[in-house]
Design a protein around this motif. Sequence first.
Motif, PDB file in Angstrom:
ATOM      1  N   ARG A  14       0.901  -1.232  -0.061  1.00 25.24           N
ATOM      2  CA  ARG A  14      -0.030   0.051  -0.007  1.00 25.24           C
ATOM      3  C   ARG A  14       0.937   1.166  -0.017  1.00 25.24           C
ATOM      4  N   ASN A  15       1.879   1.100   0.768  1.00 25.94           N
ATOM      5  CA  ASN A  15       2.700   2.538   0.788  1.00 25.94           C
ATOM      6  C   ASN A  15       3.646   2.416  -0.529  1.00 25.94           C
ATOM      7  N   LEU A  16       4.023   1.387  -1.128  1.00 24.19           N
ATOM      8  CA  LEU A  16       4.777   1.358  -2.411  1.00 24.19           C
ATOM      9  C   LEU A  16       3.845   2.045  -3.255  1.00 24.19           C
ATOM     10  N   ARG A  17       2.604   1.799  -3.426  1.00 23.91           N
ATOM     11  CA  ARG A  17       1.667   2.228  -4.311  1.00 23.91           C
ATOM     12  C   ARG A  17       1.608   3.690  -4.053  1.00 23.91           C
ATOM     13  N   ARG A  18       1.552   4.443  -3.059  1.00 20.21           N
ATOM     14  CA  ARG A  18       1.323   5.593  -2.759  1.00 20.21           C
ATOM     15  C   ARG A  18       2.474   6.538  -3.160  1.00 20.21           C
ATOM     16  N   LEU A  19       3.866   5.836  -2.845  1.00 25.97           N
ATOM     17  CA  LEU A  19       5.045   6.386  -3.171  1.00 25.97           C
ATOM     18  C   LEU A  19       5.081   6.474  -4.989  1.00 25.97           C
ATOM     19  N   PHE A  20       4.597   5.533  -5.566  1.00 26.56           N
ATOM     20  CA  PHE A  20       4.583   5.534  -6.832  1.00 26.56           C
ATOM     21  C   PHE A  20       3.506   6.562  -7.512  1.00 26.56           C
ATOM     22  N   LEU A  21       2.459   6.703  -6.810  1.00 21.34           N
ATOM     23  CA  LEU A  21       1.568   7.802  -7.287  1.00 21.34           C
ATOM     24  C   LEU A  21       2.209   9.059  -7.102  1.00 21.34           C
TER      25      LEU A  21
END
Length: 145
Positions: A14-21
């Motif tokens: 979830r945090n990795l997806r946030r960072l990618f966004l």
Amino acid sequence: MIKPTENRAVEVNRNLRRLFLLWTTFLVSAALCGLFIWAGETTRPVAESSHVIAILFAFASLSIIGSSVIAKRVFLALAVARHKLWQVVRAYLIAFVLCEAAAVLSVVAFFLSRSRLAYAICVIAALAIIAHYPRRDHLEAVPSE
């Protein structure tokens, strides 16, 4: 029942997806800064003193970009020491914001000086954002609480 390791993997993803966004958003924003510079091109002659302003803004931008690398390293180390996964996101966010500030300074430098050095500053800021590409191992390096 969900195991703690599965819960941890979900949180990392979830945090990795946030960072990618966030990374994509800041990269597009830096590209828009370059587009603003391109759209503001005129044939107005550049005064000699304007080059000094552009060089000062370039130095400030490069200093900001350098500080983004240092800030990211410091905040990543704090995240590992404190066992806080959300602080990894904060470390990346601070690095992205500092690089974006350099891109915005390039726009300001261009409109003050009409120097093409602003393009170089904007490209360097975008490359710095690309260099801060989010890495899963930074998130996984934080021990669980």
